[in-house]
Design a protein around this motif. Structure first.
Motif, PDB file in Angstrom:
ATOM      1  N   THR A 153       0.849  -1.191   0.000  1.00  0.00           N
ATOM      2  CA  THR A 153       0.000   0.000   0.000  1.00  0.00           C
ATOM      3  C   THR A 153       0.886   1.244   0.000  1.00  0.00           C
ATOM      4  OG1 THR A 153      -1.706  -1.156   1.243  1.00  0.00           O
ATOM      5  CG2 THR A 153      -1.826   1.249   1.196  1.00  0.00           C
ATOM      6  N   PRO A 154       0.803   2.082  -1.038  1.00  0.00           N
ATOM      7  CA  PRO A 154       1.656   3.274  -1.076  1.00  0.00           C
ATOM      8  C   PRO A 154       1.326   4.237   0.050  1.00  0.00           C
ATOM      9  CG  PRO A 154      -0.009   3.368  -2.794  1.00  0.00           C
ATOM     10  CD  PRO A 154      -0.096   1.988  -2.201  1.00  0.00           C
ATOM     11  N   ILE A 155       2.359   4.868   0.582  1.00  0.00           N
ATOM     12  CA  ILE A 155       2.174   5.845   1.652  1.00  0.00           C
ATOM     13  C   ILE A 155       1.825   7.195   1.038  1.00  0.00           C
ATOM     14  CG2 ILE A 155       3.274   7.003   3.606  1.00  0.00           C
ATOM     15  CD1 ILE A 155       5.119   4.605   3.851  1.00  0.00           C
ATOM     16  N   PRO A 156       0.704   7.789   1.400  1.00  0.00           N
ATOM     17  CA  PRO A 156       0.344   9.090   0.814  1.00  0.00           C
ATOM     18  C   PRO A 156       1.302  10.179   1.282  1.00  0.00           C
ATOM     19  CG  PRO A 156      -1.157   8.529   2.585  1.00  0.00           C
ATOM     20  CD  PRO A 156      -0.286   7.317   2.371  1.00  0.00           C
ATOM     21  N   GLY A 157       1.571  11.125   0.394  1.00  0.00           N
ATOM     22  CA  GLY A 157       2.431  12.241   0.754  1.00  0.00           C
ATOM     23  C   GLY A 157       1.633  13.362   1.389  1.00  0.00           C
ATOM     24  N   THR A 158       2.332  14.399   1.761  1.00  0.00           N
ATOM     25  CA  THR A 158       1.676  15.566   2.351  1.00  0.00           C
ATOM     26  C   THR A 158       1.123  16.463   1.250  1.00  0.00           C
ATOM     27  OG1 THR A 158       3.773  16.762   2.390  1.00  0.00           O
ATOM     28  CG2 THR A 158       3.177  15.508   4.366  1.00  0.00           C
ATOM     29  N   THR A 159       0.010  17.107   1.540  1.00  0.00           N
ATOM     30  CA  THR A 159      -0.611  18.055   0.616  1.00  0.00           C
ATOM     31  C   THR A 159      -0.626  19.429   1.268  1.00  0.00           C
ATOM     32  OG1 THR A 159      -2.010  16.349  -0.360  1.00  0.00           O
ATOM     33  CG2 THR A 159      -2.673  18.632  -0.701  1.00  0.00           C
ATOM     34  N   ASP A 160      -0.026  20.398   0.590  1.00  0.00           N
ATOM     35  CA  ASP A 160       0.048  21.763   1.108  1.00  0.00           C
ATOM     36  C   ASP A 160      -0.666  22.712   0.154  1.00  0.00           C
ATOM     37  OD1 ASP A 160       1.834  21.134   3.357  1.00  0.00           O
ATOM     38  OD2 ASP A 160       3.316  20.755   1.789  1.00  0.00           O
ATOM     39  N   LEU A 161      -1.160  23.805   0.705  1.00  0.00           N
ATOM     40  CA  LEU A 161      -1.798  24.847  -0.090  1.00  0.00           C
ATOM     41  C   LEU A 161      -0.746  25.889  -0.461  1.00  0.00           C
ATOM     42  CD1 LEU A 161      -4.542  25.788  -1.224  1.00  0.00           C
ATOM     43  CD2 LEU A 161      -4.827  27.151   0.850  1.00  0.00           C
ATOM     44  N   TYR A 162      -0.572  26.124  -1.753  1.00  0.00           N
ATOM     45  CA  TYR A 162       0.458  27.033  -2.252  1.00  0.00           C
ATOM     46  C   TYR A 162      -0.178  28.191  -3.019  1.00  0.00           C
ATOM     47  CZ  TYR A 162       4.903  24.705  -1.255  1.00  0.00           C
ATOM     48  OH  TYR A 162       6.026  24.200  -0.638  1.00  0.00           O
ATOM     49  N   MET A 163       0.542  29.301  -3.081  1.00  0.00           N
ATOM     50  CA  MET A 163       0.153  30.430  -3.911  1.00  0.00           C
ATOM     51  C   MET A 163       1.329  30.821  -4.795  1.00  0.00           C
ATOM     52  SD  MET A 163      -1.226  34.284  -2.988  1.00  0.00           S
ATOM     53  CE  MET A 163       0.398  34.954  -2.598  1.00  0.00           C
ATOM     54  N   LEU A 164       1.044  31.062  -6.078  1.00  0.00           N
ATOM     55  CA  LEU A 164       2.066  31.452  -7.047  1.00  0.00           C
ATOM     56  C   LEU A 164       1.672  32.787  -7.659  1.00  0.00           C
ATOM     57  CD1 LEU A 164       3.777  29.252  -9.696  1.00  0.00           C
ATOM     58  CD2 LEU A 164       2.581  31.299 -10.456  1.00  0.00           C
ATOM     59  N   ARG A 165       2.660  33.682  -7.788  1.00  0.00           N
ATOM     60  CA  ARG A 165       2.436  34.991  -8.406  1.00  0.00           C
ATOM     61  C   ARG A 165       3.321  35.104  -9.643  1.00  0.00           C
ATOM     62  NH1 ARG A 165       2.540  39.290  -3.447  1.00  0.00           N
ATOM     63  NH2 ARG A 165       1.813  40.650  -5.128  1.00  0.00           N
ATOM     64  N   HIS A 166       2.691  35.399 -10.774  1.00  0.00           N
ATOM     65  CA  HIS A 166       3.407  35.520 -12.047  1.00  0.00           C
ATOM     66  C   HIS A 166       3.069  36.865 -12.673  1.00  0.00           C
ATOM     67  CE1 HIS A 166       5.019  34.588 -16.020  1.00  0.00           C
ATOM     68  NE2 HIS A 166       3.857  34.906 -16.541  1.00  0.00           N
ATOM     69  N   THR A 167       4.087  37.706 -12.863  1.00  0.00           N
ATOM     70  CA  THR A 167       3.892  39.022 -13.463  1.00  0.00           C
ATOM     71  C   THR A 167       3.805  38.905 -14.978  1.00  0.00           C
ATOM     72  OG1 THR A 167       5.106  40.068 -11.656  1.00  0.00           O
ATOM     73  CG2 THR A 167       4.803  41.359 -13.657  1.00  0.00           C
ATOM     74  N   VAL A 168       2.771  39.495 -15.566  1.00  0.00           N
ATOM     75  CA  VAL A 168       2.576  39.474 -17.008  1.00  0.00           C
ATOM     76  C   VAL A 168       3.508  40.509 -17.642  1.00  0.00           C
ATOM     77  CG1 VAL A 168       0.913  39.830 -18.865  1.00  0.00           C
ATOM     78  CG2 VAL A 168       0.194  38.736 -16.734  1.00  0.00           C
ATOM     79  N   VAL A 169       4.465  40.034 -18.437  1.00  0.00           N
ATOM     80  CA  VAL A 169       5.463  40.917 -19.038  1.00  0.00           C
ATOM     81  C   VAL A 169       5.723  40.490 -20.478  1.00  0.00           C
ATOM     82  CG1 VAL A 169       6.619  41.455 -16.856  1.00  0.00           C
ATOM     83  CG2 VAL A 169       7.362  39.479 -18.190  1.00  0.00           C
ATOM     84  N   GLY A 170       6.360  41.390 -21.228  1.00  0.00           N
ATOM     85  CA  GLY A 170       6.850  41.061 -22.558  1.00  0.00           C
ATOM     86  C   GLY A 170       8.272  40.543 -22.472  1.00  0.00           C
ATOM     87  N   ASP A 171       8.641  39.644 -23.361  1.00  0.00           N
ATOM     88  CA  ASP A 171       9.986  39.056 -23.320  1.00  0.00           C
ATOM     89  C   ASP A 171      10.365  38.605 -24.725  1.00  0.00           C
ATOM     90  OD1 ASP A 171      12.390  37.927 -22.687  1.00  0.00           O
ATOM     91  OD2 ASP A 171      11.551  36.196 -21.623  1.00  0.00           O
ATOM     92  N   LEU A 172      10.990  39.514 -25.476  1.00  0.00           N
ATOM     93  CA  LEU A 172      11.469  39.193 -26.821  1.00  0.00           C
ATOM     94  C   LEU A 172      12.924  38.740 -26.758  1.00  0.00           C
ATOM     95  CD1 LEU A 172       9.975  42.201 -28.813  1.00  0.00           C
ATOM     96  CD2 LEU A 172       9.038  39.897 -28.558  1.00  0.00           C
ATOM     97  N   ALA A 173      13.265  37.754 -27.574  1.00  0.00           N
ATOM     98  CA  ALA A 173      14.634  37.219 -27.554  1.00  0.00           C
ATOM     99  C   ALA A 173      15.008  36.729 -28.944  1.00  0.00           C
ATOM    100  CB  ALA A 173      14.747  36.081 -26.547  1.00  0.00           C
ATOM    101  N   ILE A 174      16.307  36.826 -29.226  1.00  0.00           N
ATOM    102  CA  ILE A 174      16.841  36.248 -30.457  1.00  0.00           C
ATOM    103  C   ILE A 174      17.100  34.765 -30.213  1.00  0.00           C
ATOM    104  CG2 ILE A 174      18.711  36.305 -32.145  1.00  0.00           C
ATOM    105  CD1 ILE A 174      17.018  38.775 -32.229  1.00  0.00           C
ATOM    106  N   GLU A 175      16.567  33.907 -31.084  1.00  0.00           N
ATOM    107  CA  GLU A 175      16.771  32.474 -30.905  1.00  0.00           C
ATOM    108  C   GLU A 175      18.251  32.121 -31.075  1.00  0.00           C
ATOM    109  OE1 GLU A 175      14.297  30.061 -33.300  1.00  0.00           O
ATOM    110  OE2 GLU A 175      12.427  30.825 -32.447  1.00  0.00           O
ATOM    111  N   ILE A 176      18.692  31.171 -30.278  1.00  0.00           N
ATOM    112  CA  ILE A 176      20.089  30.736 -30.313  1.00  0.00           C
ATOM    113  C   ILE A 176      20.422  30.162 -31.696  1.00  0.00           C
ATOM    114  CG2 ILE A 176      21.761  29.139 -29.308  1.00  0.00           C
ATOM    115  CD1 ILE A 176      20.266  29.334 -26.694  1.00  0.00           C
ATOM    116  N   ASN A 177      21.586  30.535 -32.203  1.00  0.00           N
ATOM    117  CA  ASN A 177      22.104  30.050 -33.491  1.00  0.00           C
ATOM    118  C   ASN A 177      21.209  30.433 -34.678  1.00  0.00           C
ATOM    119  OD1 ASN A 177      24.278  28.746 -32.168  1.00  0.00           O
ATOM    120  ND2 ASN A 177      23.018  26.930 -31.814  1.00  0.00           N
ATOM    121  N   SER A 178      20.403  31.498 -34.531  1.00  0.00           N
ATOM    122  CA  SER A 178      19.547  31.903 -35.645  1.00  0.00           C
ATOM    123  C   SER A 178      20.109  33.091 -36.430  1.00  0.00           C
ATOM    124  CB  SER A 178      18.150  32.269 -35.121  1.00  0.00           C
ATOM    125  OG  SER A 178      18.191  33.486 -34.388  1.00  0.00           O
ATOM    126  N   LEU A 179      21.223  33.682 -35.970  1.00  0.00           N
ATOM    127  CA  LEU A 179      21.840  34.806 -36.670  1.00  0.00           C
ATOM    128  C   LEU A 179      22.635  34.287 -37.864  1.00  0.00           C
ATOM    129  CD1 LEU A 179      22.591  37.801 -36.898  1.00  0.00           C
ATOM    130  CD2 LEU A 179      24.464  37.372 -35.308  1.00  0.00           C
TER     131      LEU A 179
END
Length: 215
Positions: A153-179
């Motif tokens: 019988t598998p032993i159940p793990g612990t369950t915790d309540l989490y909160m995550l915050r993600h800021t909505v931003v722009g992020d443009l990048a040149i792809e590697i080895n694409s130049l």
């Protein structure tokens, strides 16, 4: 007038529909996002003729737990828990109200050995995605010799309540080895063409991007 209306059937086909999520945009239009067969779809004001495809999903049950959140400026976000390299991680796809487009590729919010489940989400001050969810920590499995027909019988793990915050931003990048330079070995005074591939790794749509090359 304080009364509920009657039931109205929106779809009438052989495609399975699941998990409808509802919100209002700044213009007062009712927006619905749901799992339509093998894709995520959206429509406005319960008009099936306005249905648009958000994302091709294939056959998967991950999207049955997706949640829709909307900001006052019209930005929307779909968040769900999906099987990944680990047991499960959170993913999100954003809607940009200026360009009126959904992202083409989901962004992975978590990357850990724990299992994320039962996410609830909201947008705070139009630029920050807040996700609250269960995070299950399964204990490592111990290898050992056991008698035949023994039930483990598998032993159940612990369950915790989490909160995550993600800021909505722009992020443009040149792809590697694409130049690239054409021709690759120009002679003195010869005209060359420089090209590079730009990726949008952020949450905000971008058009008519300016690219400068530096020698």
């Amino acid at each position: 007038n304080g009364k509920w209306g009657g039931l109205a059937r929106l779809t009438n086909d052989a495609v399975a529909d699941d998990n409808p999520q509802l919100t209002f945009d700044p213009s007062g239009n009712l927006v619905m996002v749901w799992v339509q067969g093998n894709q995520l779809s959206s429509l406005r004001n319960l008009d099936i003729n306005t249905t648009t495809k958000i994302l091709a999903t294939g056959f998967a049950t991950n999207y049955a737990n997706l949640r829709l959140a909307a900001a006052t400026n019209g930005r929307m976000a779909l968040t769900w828990a999906e099987a990944s390299g680990y047991d499960s991680d959170l993913k999100v796809i954003h809607y940009d109200p200026v360009s009126k487009v959904w992202g083409k590729k989901p962004f992975q919010l978590t990357s850990d050995p724990e299992t994320e489940r039962y996410v609830a989400t909201a947008v705070y001050k139009d630029k920050e995605l807040i996700s609250v969810y269960n995070r299950v920590n399964f204990p490592p499995t111990l290898a050992r010799t056991r008698p035949v027909n023994e039930t483990i019988t598998p032993i159940p793990g612990t369950t915790d309540l989490y909160m995550l915050r993600h800021t909505v931003v722009g992020d443009l990048a040149i792809e590697i080895n694409s130049l690239n330079c054409s021709p690759q070995n120009p002679r003195l005074g010869e005209t060359v063409s420089l090209t590079a591939r730009v990726s949008n790794n952020g949450d905000i749509a971008a058009n008519n991007i300016n690219v400068a090359f530096y020698n």
